[in-house]
Design an enzyme around this catalytic site. Structure first.
Site, PDB file in Angstrom:
ATOM      1  N   GLU A 122       0.881  -1.176   0.000  1.00 19.95           N
ATOM      2  CA  GLU A 122       0.000   0.000   0.000  1.00 19.95           C
ATOM      3  C   GLU A 122       0.920   1.229   0.000  1.00 19.95           C
ATOM      4  OE1 GLU A 122      -3.878   1.689   2.410  1.00 19.95           O
ATOM      5  OE2 GLU A 122      -2.288   0.705   3.530  1.00 19.95           O
ATOM      6  N   CYS A 128      -2.247   9.191   2.014  1.00 20.60           N
ATOM      7  CA  CYS A 128      -1.479   8.880   0.802  1.00 20.60           C
ATOM      8  C   CYS A 128      -2.282   9.069  -0.469  1.00 20.60           C
ATOM      9  CB  CYS A 128      -0.923   7.463   0.881  1.00 20.60           C
ATOM     10  SG  CYS A 128      -2.174   6.172   1.031  1.00 20.60           S
TER      11      CYS A 128
END
Length: 302
Positions: free
Chosen positions: A100, A134
């Site tokens: 991720e 993010c």
């Protein structure tokens, strides 16, 4: 709260499926690591859940050694650079990996979409966790001539939701290393011609507590300037860096809207569309605010 979520959420799934779990915490989460090391033994045996701080007895990171262990599966959240090293270490044992990683998520406001509604929705996620997500909106494309109108809406929303950034409702920058980095990138952007517009005017923030007020960067020609002069600013040069923790980037519209297919496409006559900013946009996915998106939620990721 994100270090907690990134630790506990994958753990829940693994335990629910009947697995044992080993967790290596980030170097930025030393306090949380010590807290979890004191709490988890109350509920899990050591051979069921084990959690480690990043630094070993010698003060060096145990990350490389940790990722070389023959796990059945490894889940990593972090930067693309570290993700490559994690995958390389896991390859020796053919360990399946879930990565991720951070990236860019530009937003496009179509001409037929209400600007006020777009501002409400984009500012909600942009201010969440002070932008330190993010997949947060990194740059914003609005129809030509609507930049100021969007900023006016953004200022109104920030004032309503965060009348005082210093009273605890607004999150601080995660650590002392990231705060000066963001300040440096903001200064570099303005040195390259960007116009910095405070979205919380009159609120200077608090450097001691790492409270950095939100800023909008009006930057019409950054992509062309950076690419043609081969002297990219730090933000355009690293499209995978999750900089604008607190900033929007407005660029001159380089996207045309195809009403028939309900999609966007780059204008072929603009050669600088292959520049670093737009390569990052195509790689990370684009958040598009348009009327049809209402049926699927606030925005649709194309």
């Amino acid at each position: 709260n994100f270090p907690i979520a990134m630790t506990v959420q994958p753990m829940i799934g693994a335990l629910a499926a009947g697995n044992r779990v080993m967790v290596k915490m980030s170097e930025n989460s030393a306090h949380l690591a010590r807290l979890l090391q004191s709490l988890l033994p109350r509920y899990f045996a050591a051979d069921k859940v084990s959690l480690f701080q990043d630094a070993g007895d010698d003060g060096q990171s145990i990350g490389p050694l940790f990722t070389q262990l023959p796990f059945n599966h490894l889940f990593f959240t972090g930067s693309p650079q570290t993700g490559k090293a994690v995958m390389a270490n896991c390859a020796a044992n053919l360990t399946p990996v879930t990565l991720e990683l951070g990236g860019k998520s530009p937003a496009i406001v179509a001409p037929d979409y209400p600007l006020e509604k777009a501002a409400e929705r984009i500012l909600w996620v942009k201010m969440l966790n002070a932008g330190q997500i993010c997949t947060n909106v990194a740059s914003l494309f609005v129809p030509a001539g609507q930049e100021q109108a969007f900023i006016e809406n953004a200022r109104r929303i920030v004032q309503q939701r965060y009348p005082d950034l210093g009273k605890g409702a607004y999150t601080a920058i995660i650590d002392a290393r990231q705060y000066p980095r963001l300040q440096e990138m903001l200064a570099d952007a303005t040195a390259h011609g960007a116009q910095a517009v405070p979205l919380a005017p009159g609120q200077p923030g608090d450097p001691q507590r790492r409270i950095m007020p939100p800023v909008a960067l009006l930057w019409r020609f950054c992509t062309a300037w950076c690419v043609l002069l081969k002297n990219p600013c730090k933000i355009c040069a690293k499209p995978s860096v999750n900089f604008p923790q607190r900033a929007f980037f407005f660029r001159e519209s380089r996207v045309q809207w195809d009403e028939e297919s309900q999609s966007h496409k780059n204008r072929t006559e603009i050669s600088v569309d292959s520049g670093p900013c737009l390569r990052g946009m195509r790689r990370a996915g684009v958040w598009v605010c348009r009327s049809a998106a209402d049926r699927a939620g606030p925005c649709s990721r194309e």
